[in-house]
Design an enzyme around this catalytic site. Structure first.
Site, mmCIF file in Angstrom:
data_model
loop_
_atom_site.group_PDB
_atom_site.id
_atom_site.type_symbol
_atom_site.label_atom_id
_atom_site.label_comp_id
_atom_site.label_asym_id
_atom_site.label_seq_id
_atom_site.Cartn_x
_atom_site.Cartn_y
_atom_site.Cartn_z
ATOM 1 N N GLY A 122 43.284 46.703 49.218
ATOM 2 C CA GLY A 122 43.706 45.396 49.704
ATOM 3 C C GLY A 122 45.179 45.088 49.494
ATOM 4 O O GLY A 122 45.557 43.926 49.386
ATOM 5 N N SER A 123 46.025 46.130 49.494
ATOM 6 C CA SER A 123 47.448 45.837 49.266
ATOM 7 C C SER A 123 48.049 45.071 50.447
ATOM 8 O O SER A 123 48.923 44.217 50.253
ATOM 9 C CB SER A 123 48.238 47.114 48.975
ATOM 10 O OG SER A 123 48.306 47.938 50.107
ATOM 11 N N ASN A 124 47.582 45.329 51.659
ATOM 12 C CA ASN A 124 48.071 44.542 52.804
ATOM 13 C C ASN A 124 47.595 43.097 52.705
ATOM 14 O O ASN A 124 48.355 42.171 52.956
ATOM 15 C CB ASN A 124 47.607 45.167 54.122
ATOM 16 C CG ASN A 124 48.515 46.296 54.553
ATOM 17 O OD1 ASN A 124 49.676 46.067 54.907
ATOM 18 N ND2 ASN A 124 48.019 47.528 54.501
ATOM 19 N N ARG A 173 25.048 49.436 63.506
ATOM 20 C CA ARG A 173 26.354 48.755 63.563
ATOM 21 C C ARG A 173 26.187 47.318 64.046
ATOM 22 O O ARG A 173 26.838 46.406 63.562
ATOM 23 C CB ARG A 173 27.266 49.482 64.559
ATOM 24 C CG ARG A 173 28.194 50.451 63.920
ATOM 25 C CD ARG A 173 29.153 51.054 64.926
ATOM 26 N NE ARG A 173 29.465 52.415 64.514
ATOM 27 C CZ ARG A 173 30.237 52.729 63.485
ATOM 28 N NH1 ARG A 173 30.803 51.802 62.760
ATOM 29 N NH2 ARG A 173 30.446 53.985 63.153
ATOM 30 N N ARG A 205 35.721 50.004 59.193
ATOM 31 C CA ARG A 205 34.516 50.082 60.008
ATOM 32 C C ARG A 205 34.902 49.913 61.476
ATOM 33 O O ARG A 205 35.771 49.096 61.803
ATOM 34 C CB ARG A 205 33.523 48.959 59.651
ATOM 35 C CG ARG A 205 33.063 48.954 58.226
ATOM 36 C CD ARG A 205 32.233 50.144 57.847
ATOM 37 N NE ARG A 205 31.074 50.335 58.701
ATOM 38 C CZ ARG A 205 30.346 51.457 58.706
ATOM 39 N NH1 ARG A 205 30.676 52.482 57.921
ATOM 40 N NH2 ARG A 205 29.302 51.568 59.488
ATOM 41 N N HIS A 227 47.600 49.380 61.879
ATOM 42 C CA HIS A 227 47.278 50.804 61.949
ATOM 43 C C HIS A 227 48.524 51.602 61.543
ATOM 44 O O HIS A 227 49.616 51.347 62.068
ATOM 45 C CB HIS A 227 46.836 51.182 63.365
ATOM 46 C CG HIS A 227 46.461 52.622 63.476
ATOM 47 N ND1 HIS A 227 45.274 53.123 62.962
ATOM 48 C CD2 HIS A 227 47.126 53.681 63.984
ATOM 49 C CE1 HIS A 227 45.231 54.432 63.168
ATOM 50 N NE2 HIS A 227 46.339 54.799 63.796
ATOM 51 N N THR A 243 40.928 45.262 70.598
ATOM 52 C CA THR A 243 40.074 45.281 71.785
ATOM 53 C C THR A 243 38.941 46.266 71.491
ATOM 54 O O THR A 243 38.896 46.841 70.395
ATOM 55 C CB THR A 243 40.857 45.734 73.025
ATOM 56 O OG1 THR A 243 41.415 47.028 72.747
ATOM 57 C CG2 THR A 243 41.986 44.767 73.373
ATOM 58 N N GLU A 274 38.458 49.183 72.450
ATOM 59 C CA GLU A 274 38.854 50.578 72.256
ATOM 60 C C GLU A 274 39.557 50.711 70.897
ATOM 61 O O GLU A 274 40.489 49.945 70.598
ATOM 62 C CB GLU A 274 39.805 51.008 73.376
ATOM 63 C CG GLU A 274 39.829 52.514 73.554
ATOM 64 C CD GLU A 274 40.746 52.930 74.708
ATOM 65 O OE1 GLU A 274 41.157 54.092 74.734
ATOM 66 O OE2 GLU A 274 41.053 52.074 75.561
ATOM 67 N N LEU A 275 39.126 51.663 70.088
ATOM 68 C CA LEU A 275 39.629 51.815 68.718
ATOM 69 C C LEU A 275 41.153 52.021 68.688
ATOM 70 O O LEU A 275 41.688 52.887 69.374
ATOM 71 C CB LEU A 275 38.946 53.022 68.055
ATOM 72 C CG LEU A 275 39.375 53.316 66.614
ATOM 73 C CD1 LEU A 275 38.867 52.243 65.663
ATOM 74 C CD2 LEU A 275 38.909 54.696 66.179
HETATM 75 C C1 GRF Z 1 46.681 50.922 55.212
HETATM 76 O O1 GRF Z 1 47.514 52.035 55.372
HETATM 77 C C2 GRF Z 1 46.184 50.449 56.549
HETATM 78 O O2 GRF Z 1 47.157 50.523 57.545
HETATM 79 C C3 GRF Z 1 45.092 51.442 56.804
HETATM 80 O O3 GRF Z 1 44.433 51.598 55.553
HETATM 81 C C4 GRF Z 1 45.369 51.317 54.518
HETATM 82 C C5 GRF Z 1 44.790 50.196 53.716
HETATM 83 O O4 GRF Z 1 45.510 49.902 52.582
HETATM 84 N N1 GRF Z 1 44.228 51.025 57.874
HETATM 85 P P1 GRF Z 1 45.237 48.558 51.767
HETATM 86 O O5 GRF Z 1 43.730 48.425 51.539
HETATM 87 O O6 GRF Z 1 45.785 47.403 52.550
HETATM 88 O O7 GRF Z 1 45.952 48.766 50.453
#
Ligand code: GRF
Length: 198
Positions: free
Chosen positions: A12-14, A69, A95, A113, A145, A147-148
């Site tokens: 969860g760093s983002n 799913r 997921r 991403h 959307t 599409e992944l």
């Molecule tokens: C990040 O690189 C994000 O772009 C990718 O998975 C990683 C998650 O990192 N989808 P965090 O959980 O936010 O630390």
């Protein structure tokens, strides 16, 4: 008040970077927006403790408890909807979502991403960028959307690929940019939404 719900699967760093930015830049005051909840599909996601420490509601919807799913996404959406979300943010949420879930939050569902989309959708992006001989790599924030790892691009940041990079060193350089880009992109989205208010 516009409620933001963040979905995570891991560290969860983002998410933490978004929470810090919301506090530091006074999103409640400036955009009428707050982080209402952090929801994980894994009970052991490290990010849950970070969210709790910031006084944010957390919930776990374990995907393993569901046979399909569709059933998982239904259950997830029920929990998301209890927070009346104006924006749903995927932040390391690992997921693949069903068209039903994506459609339900159309126009208010964003993802980050770790590649310069449309290059390298899917997994192992850093290794694939190195193997392809890319001189630059980066990160993309986009609307989700069906599409992944596709959908309209909201923001991108570029980093160099250095000659002795491994997937791990490149991932670290990209992640530092993710933490700057994602809060900025969400703030931009909030501002845009406010300015389009009737
Ligand atoms: C990040 O690189 C994000 O772009 C990718 O998975 C990683 C998650 O990192 N989808 P965090 O959980 O936010 O630390």
């Amino acid at each position: 008040m516009k409620n933001i719900v963040i979905l995570i699967s891991g560290g969860g760093s983002n998410m933490a970077a978004i929470v810090r930015a919301a506090e530091r830049d006074r999103w409640a005051e400036r955009f009428g927006a707050r982080i209402a909840a952090v929801i994980s599909n894994k009970a052991d996601a490290g990010g849950l403790a970070i969210a709790k420490a910031h006084g944010i509601d957390t919930a776990v919807v374990p995907h393993k408890d569901f046979a399909t799913r569709e059933a998982f996404d239904e259950a997830l959406a029920k929990v998301v909807d209890t927070h009346s979300p104006g924006l749903v943010v995927l932040a390391g949420f690992m997921r693949i979502l069903t068209p039903g879930f994506v459609g339900r939050y159309a126009g208010r569902l964003v993802n980050i991403h770790p590649s310069l989309l449309p290059a390298f959708p899917g997994l192992h992006t850093h290794q694939r960028a190195i193997e392809a001989g890319c001189k630059v790599a980066g990160v993309t924030v986009h609307q989700v959307t069906t599409e992944l790892d596709h959908g309209p691009i909201l923001a991108q940041a570029v980093v160099p690929v250095l000659p002795d990079d491994t997937a791990a060193t490149l991932a670290g350089r990209v992640l530092a940019q993710e933490h700057l880009l994602y809060p900025r992109a969400i703030a931009g989205w909030l501002l845009d939404t406010l300015s389009h208010k009737p």
